[in-house]
Design a protein around this motif. Structure first.
Motif: not given
Length: 267
Positions: A107-130
Motif C-alpha cells: 500500500h502507499i501511505t501519505w507521510v509528508g506535505l506542503s501547502q502552497g495555496a495561501r488564499s481561497g479554496l484549500r485542500y487539507d487532507p488527513d495524513m498517515g492514511i493509505d
C-alpha cells in the motif's frame, strides 16, 4: 478473528477512525469479538496507555501514544528532513497542496506535505492514511509500475471505491481502473478529476530511483475549479522533476526501502 494480536490491532485500527470514541458493545459486535474478550483487551490497552475510556460517555478512544510512536518513527527515518525542501519548492511554484507518499509493501501511505495555496479554496487532507488505489491519481500511477496481475490483486484486496462513496468520476470496475492505469503508464503520471472526491483534482507521479521499483509517490492536489485538466498537464514537468530529485536522494532514508519488501500478491 481468533488471533489475540489480530483482535488487538483491529481494535486500534477501528478506534483510529473514531476520534470521539466507540462503545464497547459496538466495537465488539462490529469486529466479531466476544464482548468479554473485547473488554479484557481494552482494559489492557488502557493500562498500557494506548487507549482511554471517556468518563462522560463511557466510550473508548485512542490516546496520543500511537501518534507519538508514528511521529518518532517518521522523524528517525529522515524522510521529512530530506524531502521537505523539495516539497516546499514544488508547492511554492504550483500554489497547491503537494503530498508525499511512501510505498509500504502492498500500500502507499501519505507521510509528508506542503501547502502552497495561501488564499481561497484549500485542500487539507488527513495524513498517515493509505491512498485509495482505485480512484486516486496516486493509485493509478503506482499500479502502473506493477505487473498487471499484481495490480489486479491489490485492487481486489482493497476493493473498488464506488462513485457514491468517493468522487462522481471514480472508476466503477477493475477494467475501468486499468484503463486509467494504462494511461498513467503511457504519460508517466496519473490524473484524477473528481475521482476521489467531488470538486477535487490531482496529478501524481512515481518516485523510482534509477528507474527501478517505485518507492513512493509525489502528488499535487487542489480544487477542480483551479486544477482543470489542462492545468494538470502543465504541472506535470515540474512534478516529475521534483520526483526525480527525491529519487536521487531516497537512499538516505530507510523508509523508502520498504517498497522492495512486497510479497507475492497473487491470491
Amino acid at each position: 478473528m481468533s488471533s489475540l494480536t489480530a483482535r488487538t490491532l483491529a481494535i486500534l485500527e477501528r478506534l483510529a477512525h473514531h476520534v470521539h470514541g466507540v462503545p464497547l458493545a459496538t466495537l465488539a459486535d462490529d469486529l466479531g469479538i466476544p464482548r468479554s474478550g473485547a473488554h479484557r483487551l481494552l482494559t489492557e490497552l488502557c493500562e498500557l496507555g494506548y487507549v482511554r475510556q471517556s468518563r462522560e460517555r463511557g466510550t473508548y478512544m485512542l490516546t496520543t501514544r500511537l501518534v507519538s510512536l508514528g511521529l518518532n518513527f517518521l522523524k528517525s527515518s529522515g524522510v521529512v528532513d530530506i524531502c521537505q525542501p523539495i516539497l516546499d519548492r514544488l508547492a511554492e511554484s504550483c500554489g497547491e497542496l503537494v503530498r508525499l507518499a511512501v510505498v509500504d509493501v502492498d500500500h502507499i501511505t501519505w507521510v509528508g506535505l506542503s501547502q502552497g495555496a495561501r488564499s481561497g479554496l484549500r485542500y487539507d487532507p488527513d495524513m498517515g492514511i493509505d491512498a485509495r488505489l482505485s480512484c486516486t491519481s496516486s493509485g493509478f500511477i503506482w499500479l502502473s509500475t506493477l505487473a498487471e496481475d499484481d495490480a489486479i490483486a491489490l485492487l481486489s484486496r482493497q476493493g473498488i471505491g464506488s462513485p457514491a462513496e468517493y468522487g462522481p468520476n471514480a472508476p466503477g470496475s477493475v477494467q475501468a481502473v486499468l484503463e486509467q492505469v494504462a494511461l498513467a503508464r503511457q504519460r508517466g503520471y496519473g490524473t484524477g478529476i473528481e475521482t476521489y472526491a467531488r470538486g477535487l483534482s490531482a496529478i501524481a507521479t512515481a518516485i523510482r530511483p534509477n528507474g527501478r521499483d517505485a518507492v513512493g509517490v509525489l502528488a499535487i492536489s487542489g480544487p477542480t475549479v483551479r486544477l482543470i485538466e489542462a492545468r494538470l498537464h502543465t504541472l506535470a514537468p515540474d512534478l516529475m522533476a521534483a520526483a526525480a530529485d527525491i529519487a536521487a536522494i531516497s537512499s538516505a532514508s530507510p523508509l523508502f526501502d520498504r517498497a522492495h519488501a512486497r510479497p507475492d500478491l497473487q491470491p
